[in-house]
Design a protein around this motif. Sequence first.
Motif, PDB file in Angstrom:
ATOM      1  N   LEU A 374      39.336 -54.708  67.226  1.00 53.48           N
ATOM      2  CA  LEU A 374      38.351 -55.784  67.276  1.00 53.48           C
ATOM      3  C   LEU A 374      38.906 -57.151  66.902  1.00 53.48           C
ATOM      4  O   LEU A 374      38.330 -58.172  67.257  1.00 53.48           O
ATOM      5  CB  LEU A 374      37.182 -55.459  66.341  1.00 53.48           C
ATOM      6  CG  LEU A 374      36.272 -54.308  66.782  1.00 53.48           C
ATOM      7  CD1 LEU A 374      35.240 -54.022  65.694  1.00 53.48           C
ATOM      8  CD2 LEU A 374      35.571 -54.637  68.083  1.00 53.48           C
ATOM      9  N   ASN A 375      40.019 -57.195  66.182  1.00 53.02           N
ATOM     10  CA  ASN A 375      40.436 -58.453  65.574  1.00 53.02           C
ATOM     11  C   ASN A 375      41.361 -59.292  66.446  1.00 53.02           C
ATOM     12  O   ASN A 375      42.485 -59.608  66.061  1.00 53.02           O
ATOM     13  CB  ASN A 375      41.100 -58.178  64.225  1.00 53.02           C
ATOM     14  CG  ASN A 375      40.142 -57.544  63.241  1.00 53.02           C
ATOM     15  OD1 ASN A 375      38.939 -57.724  63.350  1.00 53.02           O
ATOM     16  ND2 ASN A 375      40.666 -56.790  62.301  1.00 53.02           N
ATOM     17  N   GLU A 376      40.903 -59.646  67.655  1.00 52.50           N
ATOM     18  CA  GLU A 376      41.720 -60.553  68.459  1.00 52.50           C
ATOM     19  C   GLU A 376      41.774 -61.926  67.788  1.00 52.50           C
ATOM     20  O   GLU A 376      40.824 -62.354  67.140  1.00 52.50           O
ATOM     21  CB  GLU A 376      41.138 -60.714  69.871  1.00 52.50           C
ATOM     22  CG  GLU A 376      41.142 -59.452  70.695  1.00 52.50           C
ATOM     23  CD  GLU A 376      39.894 -58.627  70.487  1.00 52.50           C
ATOM     24  OE1 GLU A 376      38.956 -59.120  69.838  1.00 52.50           O
ATOM     25  OE2 GLU A 376      39.860 -57.482  70.970  1.00 52.50           O
ATOM     26  N   LEU A 377      42.906 -62.587  67.943  1.00 53.30           N
ATOM     27  CA  LEU A 377      43.092 -63.914  67.368  1.00 53.30           C
ATOM     28  C   LEU A 377      43.402 -64.908  68.468  1.00 53.30           C
ATOM     29  O   LEU A 377      43.928 -64.541  69.516  1.00 53.30           O
ATOM     30  CB  LEU A 377      44.255 -63.912  66.364  1.00 53.30           C
ATOM     31  CG  LEU A 377      44.254 -62.825  65.287  1.00 53.30           C
ATOM     32  CD1 LEU A 377      45.532 -62.911  64.461  1.00 53.30           C
ATOM     33  CD2 LEU A 377      43.046 -62.981  64.388  1.00 53.30           C
ATOM     34  N   PHE A 378      43.075 -66.171  68.231  1.00 55.30           N
ATOM     35  CA  PHE A 378      43.495 -67.198  69.175  1.00 55.30           C
ATOM     36  C   PHE A 378      44.314 -68.242  68.439  1.00 55.30           C
ATOM     37  O   PHE A 378      44.147 -68.463  67.246  1.00 55.30           O
ATOM     38  CB  PHE A 378      42.297 -67.846  69.896  1.00 55.30           C
ATOM     39  CG  PHE A 378      41.423 -68.698  69.010  1.00 55.30           C
ATOM     40  CD1 PHE A 378      40.327 -68.167  68.363  1.00 55.30           C
ATOM     41  CD2 PHE A 378      41.703 -70.056  68.822  1.00 55.30           C
ATOM     42  CE1 PHE A 378      39.532 -68.956  67.541  1.00 55.30           C
ATOM     43  CE2 PHE A 378      40.907 -70.845  68.010  1.00 55.30           C
ATOM     44  CZ  PHE A 378      39.815 -70.284  67.363  1.00 55.30           C
ATOM     45  N   ASP A 379      45.216 -68.859  69.174  1.00 52.42           N
ATOM     46  CA  ASP A 379      46.124 -69.822  68.561  1.00 52.42           C
ATOM     47  C   ASP A 379      46.673 -70.699  69.678  1.00 52.42           C
ATOM     48  O   ASP A 379      46.297 -70.564  70.843  1.00 52.42           O
ATOM     49  CB  ASP A 379      47.256 -69.095  67.837  1.00 52.42           C
ATOM     50  CG  ASP A 379      47.846 -69.932  66.703  1.00 52.42           C
ATOM     51  OD1 ASP A 379      47.640 -71.157  66.705  1.00 52.42           O
ATOM     52  OD2 ASP A 379      48.500 -69.355  65.833  1.00 52.42           O
ATOM     53  N   ARG A 380      47.581 -71.592  69.321  1.00 50.86           N
ATOM     54  CA  ARG A 380      48.246 -72.432  70.307  1.00 50.86           C
ATOM     55  C   ARG A 380      49.747 -72.324  70.103  1.00 50.86           C
ATOM     56  O   ARG A 380      50.228 -71.980  69.028  1.00 50.86           O
ATOM     57  CB  ARG A 380      47.808 -73.893  70.179  1.00 50.86           C
ATOM     58  CG  ARG A 380      48.251 -74.552  68.894  1.00 50.86           C
ATOM     59  CD  ARG A 380      47.681 -75.947  68.739  1.00 50.86           C
ATOM     60  NE  ARG A 380      48.376 -76.909  69.564  1.00 50.86           N
ATOM     61  CZ  ARG A 380      49.332 -77.709  69.130  1.00 50.86           C
ATOM     62  NH1 ARG A 380      49.760 -77.609  67.882  1.00 50.86           N
ATOM     63  NH2 ARG A 380      49.889 -78.581  69.937  1.00 50.86           N
ATOM     64  N   ALA A 381      50.475 -72.585  71.172  1.00 56.41           N
ATOM     65  CA  ALA A 381      51.937 -72.578  71.093  1.00 56.41           C
ATOM     66  C   ALA A 381      52.448 -73.522  72.158  1.00 56.41           C
ATOM     67  O   ALA A 381      51.716 -73.930  73.066  1.00 56.41           O
ATOM     68  CB  ALA A 381      52.483 -71.168  71.304  1.00 56.41           C
ATOM     69  N   LYS A 382      53.725 -73.862  72.052  1.00 55.07           N
ATOM     70  CA  LYS A 382      54.330 -74.745  73.036  1.00 55.07           C
ATOM     71  C   LYS A 382      55.485 -74.025  73.709  1.00 55.07           C
ATOM     72  O   LYS A 382      56.318 -73.415  73.043  1.00 55.07           O
ATOM     73  CB  LYS A 382      54.845 -76.025  72.365  1.00 55.07           C
ATOM     74  CG  LYS A 382      55.533 -76.981  73.340  1.00 55.07           C
ATOM     75  CD  LYS A 382      56.039 -78.218  72.626  1.00 55.07           C
ATOM     76  CE  LYS A 382      56.789 -79.141  73.589  1.00 55.07           C
ATOM     77  NZ  LYS A 382      57.316 -80.338  72.922  1.00 55.07           N
ATOM     78  N   ASP A 383      55.498 -74.061  75.032  1.00 59.65           N
ATOM     79  CA  ASP A 383      56.610 -73.519  75.789  1.00 59.65           C
ATOM     80  C   ASP A 383      57.742 -74.535  75.726  1.00 59.65           C
ATOM     81  O   ASP A 383      57.691 -75.577  76.382  1.00 59.65           O
ATOM     82  CB  ASP A 383      56.190 -73.269  77.242  1.00 59.65           C
ATOM     83  CG  ASP A 383      57.252 -72.511  78.025  1.00 59.65           C
ATOM     84  OD1 ASP A 383      58.445 -72.633  77.663  1.00 59.65           O
ATOM     85  OD2 ASP A 383      56.901 -71.823  78.991  1.00 59.65           O
ATOM     86  N   ILE A 384      58.760 -74.235  74.939  1.00 56.22           N
ATOM     87  CA  ILE A 384      59.825 -75.222  74.737  1.00 56.22           C
ATOM     88  C   ILE A 384      60.649 -75.438  76.000  1.00 56.22           C
ATOM     89  O   ILE A 384      61.357 -76.435  76.125  1.00 56.22           O
ATOM     90  CB  ILE A 384      60.754 -74.792  73.585  1.00 56.22           C
ATOM     91  CG1 ILE A 384      61.388 -73.430  73.878  1.00 56.22           C
ATOM     92  CG2 ILE A 384      60.010 -74.767  72.270  1.00 56.22           C
ATOM     93  CD1 ILE A 384      62.408 -72.993  72.858  1.00 56.22           C
ATOM     94  N   LYS A 385      60.545 -74.512  76.952  1.00 56.44           N
ATOM     95  CA  LYS A 385      61.291 -74.661  78.191  1.00 56.44           C
ATOM     96  C   LYS A 385      60.636 -75.680  79.121  1.00 56.44           C
ATOM     97  O   LYS A 385      61.308 -76.414  79.835  1.00 56.44           O
ATOM     98  CB  LYS A 385      61.403 -73.310  78.906  1.00 56.44           C
ATOM     99  CG  LYS A 385      62.254 -72.297  78.154  1.00 56.44           C
ATOM    100  CD  LYS A 385      62.348 -70.994  78.930  1.00 56.44           C
ATOM    101  CE  LYS A 385      63.217 -69.982  78.181  1.00 56.44           C
ATOM    102  NZ  LYS A 385      63.293 -68.696  78.893  1.00 56.44           N
ATOM    103  N   THR A 386      59.318 -75.697  79.159  1.00 51.44           N
ATOM    104  CA  THR A 386      58.603 -76.591  80.072  1.00 51.44           C
ATOM    105  C   THR A 386      57.855 -77.699  79.359  1.00 51.44           C
ATOM    106  O   THR A 386      57.483 -78.689  79.986  1.00 51.44           O
ATOM    107  CB  THR A 386      57.585 -75.789  80.912  1.00 51.44           C
ATOM    108  OG1 THR A 386      56.584 -75.246  80.038  1.00 51.44           O
ATOM    109  CG2 THR A 386      58.277 -74.650  81.657  1.00 51.44           C
TER     110      THR A 386
END
Length: 415
Positions: A374-386
Amino acid sequence: MKTQTKQLLKALEHKNAIKLVLPLKDLQFFGDKTLYELKQAMATIGQQLKKVEGDLSAKAIDPSASIEDIQVQQKSKEDLQARFNVIKQQHDELEAEQQAKFAQQQAAKNATLGGIDNPQQKVTAAKAELIRSAMLNKPVSTEVRAVLGDDSSTGGGKFLPKTVSNEIIMEPLATNPLRGNSAVTRITNLEIPKLSYTLDDDDFIADKETAKELKLTGDTVSFGRFKFKVFAGVSETVLNGTDTELVGHVENALKSGVAAKEKKVAFAKTPKAGEEHMSFYRTGPTALKRIEGESKYDSIINAYADLHEDYRENAKVAMSRVDYLKMIKELANGNASLYAAQPEQILGIPTIFIDSATEPIVGDFNYSHFNYDLNELFDRAKDIKTGVEQFVVTAWLDHQIKLASAFRIAEVKTP
């Protein structure tokens, strides 16, 4: 202003430039650049600067390097550092400006969220705010969470609100053909019996293979937690677009990722360590029984016939469409009518087309079960390649083949 811009560009391009002391007004020519382009420029120059710093250190400790060589590297470093500082200053100002603008928009939207009468529009607006908040590392308002059905027990943490979670996990866009055949649940610490019923007589199991399997592995299945991440690339244009476009783009990407993960673990020929039990092609004591035939058609029919009648009644075959078409070509032998027939008319059992099934799987897919924690999480990240920002969902999945006895792998005899 144009003259100043040209002079600045010329200074930036000069390989021996040492210092660039620029007033803020002279940096405005970068204003036409998007935040994404400025991030790319910073990344590119940052890599060059790192390389030059490495070269400078190497020459400084090299007794054979001349002072002139060291001075050239030193000038290159100062030049690149100046370029980087110019772009970073404009980047930071533009990013701060966008975040301030977003904060104003968010406040305005939160103030009007309760005024949206259409329930679907309200959910879409709330989803858009959730995504934008995550992408800009801002807290999600309690009003947005309430609209999305968030459980107050999360205390404002980063748990994925129920509405978003259900639609991503339970209603994938890019189809996993096993959906509708295999079971899919969202229960923490799920433990279920392998058989849906039992009798007081221990000898009620007519299939000796099933009885042997239950004795070997037990009569219950406990689901584990195997973490995976799904990334949805969100460009600056999409992030600043309409709520409908933003939500549609992100949800489609996440749903597609979830479906792809399910297919990958269920049909992996070389599963990841710890995930071997999820695959129909697993090896070892709990491997699915293999049945041979002279041809693909014969092997499928033989596998179907080898199933116990308890499983044969609900059996289906999962196979790739390419294998099916090759099989029809062999069977047709110039007779075009076979191509128009339904697969069930040809094989005598319903067919699930899935390209990941490199070898046909015949069996009762009710004994295939996907479960999400049940414990889905959301977050952000950066694709360092693009340089593209990512909206990320972390989920925990397990796929259990409750009874290997309910399945067979159809394989063609080797010559």
